[in-house]
Design a protein around this motif. Structure first.
Motif, PDB file in Angstrom:
ATOM      1  N   SER A 150      41.537  67.365 -11.091  1.00 52.69           N
ATOM      2  CA  SER A 150      42.669  68.101 -11.615  1.00 52.69           C
ATOM      3  C   SER A 150      43.885  67.905 -10.717  1.00 52.69           C
ATOM      4  CB  SER A 150      42.328  69.594 -11.710  1.00 52.69           C
ATOM      5  OG  SER A 150      43.501  70.363 -11.852  1.00 52.69           O
ATOM      6  N   PRO A 151      45.037  67.497 -11.288  1.00 51.71           N
ATOM      7  CA  PRO A 151      46.246  67.363 -10.470  1.00 51.71           C
ATOM      8  C   PRO A 151      46.630  68.677  -9.799  1.00 51.71           C
ATOM      9  CG  PRO A 151      46.548  66.309 -12.610  1.00 51.71           C
ATOM     10  CD  PRO A 151      45.261  67.078 -12.673  1.00 51.71           C
ATOM     11  N   THR A 152      46.341  69.802 -10.465  1.00 54.75           N
ATOM     12  CA  THR A 152      46.649  71.115  -9.893  1.00 54.75           C
ATOM     13  C   THR A 152      45.812  71.367  -8.651  1.00 54.75           C
ATOM     14  OG1 THR A 152      47.180  71.964 -12.092  1.00 54.75           O
ATOM     15  CG2 THR A 152      46.771  73.580 -10.359  1.00 54.75           C
ATOM     16  N   VAL A 153      44.534  70.992  -8.718  1.00 53.54           N
ATOM     17  CA  VAL A 153      43.640  71.150  -7.569  1.00 53.54           C
ATOM     18  C   VAL A 153      44.142  70.326  -6.396  1.00 53.54           C
ATOM     19  CG1 VAL A 153      41.354  70.506  -6.686  1.00 53.54           C
ATOM     20  CG2 VAL A 153      41.555  71.774  -8.837  1.00 53.54           C
ATOM     21  N   LEU A 154      44.469  69.051  -6.638  1.00 52.31           N
ATOM     22  CA  LEU A 154      44.917  68.171  -5.570  1.00 52.31           C
ATOM     23  C   LEU A 154      46.233  68.662  -4.973  1.00 52.31           C
ATOM     24  CD1 LEU A 154      43.614  65.682  -4.373  1.00 52.31           C
ATOM     25  CD2 LEU A 154      45.070  64.269  -5.831  1.00 52.31           C
ATOM     26  N   VAL A 165      46.827  76.704   5.880  1.00 47.55           N
ATOM     27  CA  VAL A 165      46.316  77.993   5.412  1.00 47.55           C
ATOM     28  C   VAL A 165      44.976  77.774   4.718  1.00 47.55           C
ATOM     29  CG1 VAL A 165      48.573  79.081   5.166  1.00 47.55           C
ATOM     30  CG2 VAL A 165      47.620  77.799   3.245  1.00 47.55           C
ATOM     31  N   LYS A 166      44.145  78.790   4.758  1.00 48.42           N
ATOM     32  CA  LYS A 166      42.823  78.712   4.150  1.00 48.42           C
ATOM     33  C   LYS A 166      42.928  78.766   2.626  1.00 48.42           C
ATOM     34  CE  LYS A 166      40.879  81.111   8.155  1.00 48.42           C
ATOM     35  NZ  LYS A 166      40.246  82.340   8.654  1.00 48.42           N
ATOM     36  N   VAL A 167      41.902  78.236   1.968  1.00 46.04           N
ATOM     37  CA  VAL A 167      41.859  78.290   0.515  1.00 46.04           C
ATOM     38  C   VAL A 167      40.529  78.887   0.067  1.00 46.04           C
ATOM     39  CG1 VAL A 167      43.369  76.282   0.249  1.00 46.04           C
ATOM     40  CG2 VAL A 167      40.878  75.962   0.252  1.00 46.04           C
ATOM     41  N   ARG A 168      40.579  79.493  -1.106  1.00 49.17           N
ATOM     42  CA  ARG A 168      39.352  79.971  -1.748  1.00 49.17           C
ATOM     43  C   ARG A 168      38.951  78.907  -2.759  1.00 49.17           C
ATOM     44  NH1 ARG A 168      41.050  84.502  -2.884  1.00 49.17           N
ATOM     45  NH2 ARG A 168      40.068  85.773  -1.257  1.00 49.17           N
ATOM     46  N   LEU A 169      37.810  78.259  -2.493  1.00 51.77           N
ATOM     47  CA  LEU A 169      37.379  77.114  -3.277  1.00 51.77           C
ATOM     48  C   LEU A 169      36.351  77.546  -4.322  1.00 51.77           C
ATOM     49  CD1 LEU A 169      38.291  74.156  -2.774  1.00 51.77           C
ATOM     50  CD2 LEU A 169      36.088  73.777  -1.652  1.00 51.77           C
ATOM     51  N   HIS A 170      36.678  77.329  -5.590  1.00 50.72           N
ATOM     52  CA  HIS A 170      35.726  77.580  -6.678  1.00 50.72           C
ATOM     53  C   HIS A 170      35.059  76.237  -6.992  1.00 50.72           C
ATOM     54  CE1 HIS A 170      37.231  81.677  -7.660  1.00 50.72           C
ATOM     55  NE2 HIS A 170      38.335  81.184  -7.107  1.00 50.72           N
ATOM     56  N   TYR A 171      33.764  76.148  -6.657  1.00 48.88           N
ATOM     57  CA  TYR A 171      33.096  74.853  -6.573  1.00 48.88           C
ATOM     58  C   TYR A 171      31.763  74.872  -7.309  1.00 48.88           C
ATOM     59  CZ  TYR A 171      31.402  70.583  -4.221  1.00 48.88           C
ATOM     60  OH  TYR A 171      30.929  69.330  -3.940  1.00 48.88           O
ATOM     61  N   ARG A 172      31.426  73.739  -7.937  1.00 45.79           N
ATOM     62  CA  ARG A 172      30.128  73.572  -8.589  1.00 45.79           C
ATOM     63  C   ARG A 172      29.291  72.571  -7.795  1.00 45.79           C
ATOM     64  NH1 ARG A 172      31.067  70.547 -12.274  1.00 45.79           N
ATOM     65  NH2 ARG A 172      33.352  70.461 -12.215  1.00 45.79           N
ATOM     66  N   GLN A 173      28.067  72.949  -7.442  1.00 47.70           N
ATOM     67  CA  GLN A 173      27.193  72.036  -6.718  1.00 47.70           C
ATOM     68  C   GLN A 173      26.910  70.803  -7.564  1.00 47.70           C
ATOM     69  OE1 GLN A 173      26.211  72.329  -3.583  1.00 47.70           O
ATOM     70  NE2 GLN A 173      27.328  74.260  -3.389  1.00 47.70           N
ATOM     71  N   ILE A 183      35.443  80.402   1.244  1.00 49.82           N
ATOM     72  CA  ILE A 183      36.678  80.241   1.987  1.00 49.82           C
ATOM     73  C   ILE A 183      36.529  79.051   2.929  1.00 49.82           C
ATOM     74  CG2 ILE A 183      38.344  81.301   3.545  1.00 49.82           C
ATOM     75  CD1 ILE A 183      38.184  82.671   0.871  1.00 49.82           C
ATOM     76  N   VAL A 184      37.480  78.108   2.875  1.00 45.13           N
ATOM     77  CA  VAL A 184      37.409  76.939   3.734  1.00 45.13           C
ATOM     78  C   VAL A 184      38.790  76.644   4.322  1.00 45.13           C
ATOM     79  CG1 VAL A 184      35.538  75.933   2.368  1.00 45.13           C
ATOM     80  CG2 VAL A 184      37.899  75.248   1.903  1.00 45.13           C
ATOM     81  N   CYS A 185      38.781  75.925   5.439  1.00 46.57           N
ATOM     82  CA  CYS A 185      40.014  75.434   6.063  1.00 46.57           C
ATOM     83  C   CYS A 185      40.132  73.951   5.711  1.00 46.57           C
ATOM     84  CB  CYS A 185      39.962  75.597   7.578  1.00 46.57           C
ATOM     85  SG  CYS A 185      39.616  77.280   8.134  1.00 46.57           S
ATOM     86  N   PRO A 186      41.059  73.586   4.841  1.00 44.26           N
ATOM     87  CA  PRO A 186      41.146  72.185   4.401  1.00 44.26           C
ATOM     88  C   PRO A 186      41.797  71.288   5.449  1.00 44.26           C
ATOM     89  CG  PRO A 186      42.883  73.460   3.382  1.00 44.26           C
ATOM     90  CD  PRO A 186      42.068  74.436   4.176  1.00 44.26           C
ATOM     91  N   TYR A 187      41.149  70.148   5.718  1.00 42.69           N
ATOM     92  CA  TYR A 187      41.650  69.230   6.750  1.00 42.69           C
ATOM     93  C   TYR A 187      42.202  67.924   6.175  1.00 42.69           C
ATOM     94  CZ  TYR A 187      40.381  71.677  11.047  1.00 42.69           C
ATOM     95  OH  TYR A 187      40.349  72.558  12.108  1.00 42.69           O
ATOM     96  N   ASP A 218      36.604  73.363  -9.360  1.00 38.33           N
ATOM     97  CA  ASP A 218      37.170  73.897 -10.598  1.00 38.33           C
ATOM     98  C   ASP A 218      38.549  74.511 -10.386  1.00 38.33           C
ATOM     99  OD1 ASP A 218      34.999  73.217 -12.236  1.00 38.33           O
ATOM    100  OD2 ASP A 218      33.890  75.002 -11.610  1.00 38.33           O
ATOM    101  N   ARG A 219      38.703  75.185  -9.249  1.00 32.92           N
ATOM    102  CA  ARG A 219      39.968  75.901  -9.035  1.00 32.92           C
ATOM    103  C   ARG A 219      40.166  76.116  -7.535  1.00 32.92           C
ATOM    104  NH1 ARG A 219      41.137  81.579  -9.642  1.00 32.92           N
ATOM    105  NH2 ARG A 219      38.954  81.875 -10.295  1.00 32.92           N
ATOM    106  N   VAL A 220      41.425  76.162  -7.126  1.00 28.28           N
ATOM    107  CA  VAL A 220      41.774  76.398  -5.727  1.00 28.28           C
ATOM    108  C   VAL A 220      42.763  77.546  -5.660  1.00 28.28           C
ATOM    109  CG1 VAL A 220      42.916  75.463  -3.689  1.00 28.28           C
ATOM    110  CG2 VAL A 220      41.381  74.017  -5.017  1.00 28.28           C
ATOM    111  N   GLU A 221      42.460  78.541  -4.838  1.00 30.78           N
ATOM    112  CA  GLU A 221      43.395  79.629  -4.577  1.00 30.78           C
ATOM    113  C   GLU A 221      43.922  79.478  -3.161  1.00 30.78           C
ATOM    114  OE1 GLU A 221      42.103  83.633  -5.732  1.00 30.78           O
ATOM    115  OE2 GLU A 221      40.334  82.668  -6.637  1.00 30.78           O
ATOM    116  N   VAL A 222      45.213  79.220  -3.034  1.00 29.61           N
ATOM    117  CA  VAL A 222      45.832  79.088  -1.723  1.00 29.61           C
ATOM    118  C   VAL A 222      46.119  80.483  -1.183  1.00 29.61           C
ATOM    119  CG1 VAL A 222      47.790  78.156  -0.425  1.00 29.61           C
ATOM    120  CG2 VAL A 222      46.862  76.887  -2.389  1.00 29.61           C
ATOM    121  N   THR A 223      45.549  80.803  -0.027  1.00 25.26           N
ATOM    122  CA  THR A 223      45.719  82.138   0.551  1.00 25.26           C
ATOM    123  C   THR A 223      46.914  82.151   1.517  1.00 25.26           C
ATOM    124  OG1 THR A 223      44.386  81.836   2.559  1.00 25.26           O
ATOM    125  CG2 THR A 223      43.204  82.312   0.497  1.00 25.26           C
ATOM    126  N   GLU A 224      47.158  83.296   2.092  1.00 25.10           N
ATOM    127  CA  GLU A 224      48.188  83.422   3.123  1.00 25.10           C
ATOM    128  C   GLU A 224      47.570  83.504   4.513  1.00 25.10           C
ATOM    129  OE1 GLU A 224      50.573  86.788   2.182  1.00 25.10           O
ATOM    130  OE2 GLU A 224      51.410  85.924   0.353  1.00 25.10           O
TER     131      GLU A 224
END
Length: 331
Positions: A150-154, A165-173, A183-187, A218-224
């Motif tokens: 998804s372009p939105t995810v990227l 900033v940390k993100v809340r990752l909605h992920y499917r195995q 919650i992950v710290c994207p590098y 599926d979805r990424v929530e960018v936190t503060e």
């Protein structure tokens, strides 16, 4: 004549580099960028100063001195070749093949800007060659499905990486399709036949770096919530720990390739840290340290009976075990 042409090209490249930096270039920068000695770097700087009297010190009174050419002074050198545009076109095609549409669109926009900056006479000169070069570049789509991202995810992940900033990752195995939220710290990203996010997992049971397939986000929530990037973490070093993308504890490997394929092997990059040793009998030993045993075996299948795993013994055993079912299917 060739040596003189190379000197002229080096001077032009230096002038463009000096115009393209706000901080300026030191002599050490010139040495590193052009792989020359300090004396040669000094001569190159002096030559640039003779051709471009506008050359100035970017940090007066400071050491080491930094040199730059004011914007616009070297614009007469900004001639684009058909070969450069053909390479750009190939990069765009590769990005679209790998379904990295946002990046392909940005490069397409860059190509349009470059073309718009060219003089009409330059365009008339390079367009016939460009058409031929683009047509001559062999390009085949990889068989099988493309990774769907998804372009939105990227876009969200790039925003979070830039802002730390940390993100809340909605992920499917991948294996089970089981959904999770963490919650992950994207590098950063690892792009290949599959595309992955490299992130530090805040899960108390993990607390380590993990790979997340971008096609399964599926979805990424960018936190503060900010995080501090660990200075001892290198994305390049992380990637080099493995032969492919699957992270395992690295181990030392030694492969011996027969004389029949020695020519191909000598031009092949198996791993960024590899060393090659040509033996008296014409065989070649390849050594490196990495994880990813299964992917190594998959790759070695392509060399047929022309490769032997010398180290470690357990990898050689695994290779033979993986070859058995394949041989049975062919019989």
């Amino acid at each position: 004549m060739v040596a003189r042409d190379e000197k002229v090209e080096g001077l032009f490249a230096l002038a463009l580099a000096m115009q393209g930096t706000r901080q300026g270039l030191t002599l050490a920068d010139i040495q590193e960028r052009f792989s020359v000695s300090r004396r040669t770097a000094e001569r190159m700087r002096n030559s640039a100063e003779r051709v471009f009297p506008q050359l100035e010190q970017a940090n007066p009174g400071e050491i080491p001195k930094r040199w730059r050419i004011p914007f616009g002074a070297a614009n007469s050198l900004l001639q684009t070749s058909a070969e450069e545009l053909a390479d750009l076109e190939l990069a765009i095609k590769n990005l679209r093949r790998d379904n990295l549409i946002d990046a392909a669109d940005r490069l397409t926009g860059l190509r349009a800007k470059i073309m718009a900056m060219q003089k009409p006479t330059t365009l008339r000169a390079i367009e016939p060659d460009l058409d031929v070069l683009v047509e001559a570049e062999g390009f085949a789509l990889r068989p099988g499905p493309k990774p769907s991202i998804s372009p939105t995810v990227l876009s969200s992940l790039k925003q979070a990486i830039a802002a730390c900033v940390k993100v809340r990752l909605h992920y499917r195995q991948r294996e089970t399709g089981t959904p999770s939220c963490q919650i992950v710290c994207p590098y950063g990203f690892l792009f290949g036949s599959r595309h992955y996010l490299v992130a530090y997992s805040m899960n108390t049971a993990v607390r380590d770096y993990r790979l997340f397939s971008l096609g399964n986000v599926d979805r990424v929530e960018v936190t503060e919530w900010p995080f501090t990037r660990r200075e001892d973490f290198s994305l390049q070093a992380y990637a080099e720990k493995s032969f492919g993308v699957f992270q395992e504890e690295p181990f030392d490997v030694v492969w011996r390739f027969s004389k029949a394929v020695a020519g191909d092997v000598a031009e092949f990059l198996f791993h960024p840290t590899q060393t090659m040793e040509e033996q008296s009998d014409g065989t070649i030993l390849v050594r490196f340290r990495a994880g990813g045993a299964t992917e190594m075996c998959w790759h070695l299948f392509r060399w047929g009976g022309n490769v032997e795993i010398l180290e470690p013994p357990w990898l050689a055993q695994k290779f033979e075990q993986m070859k058995a079912p394949a041989a049975a299917r062919q019989s």
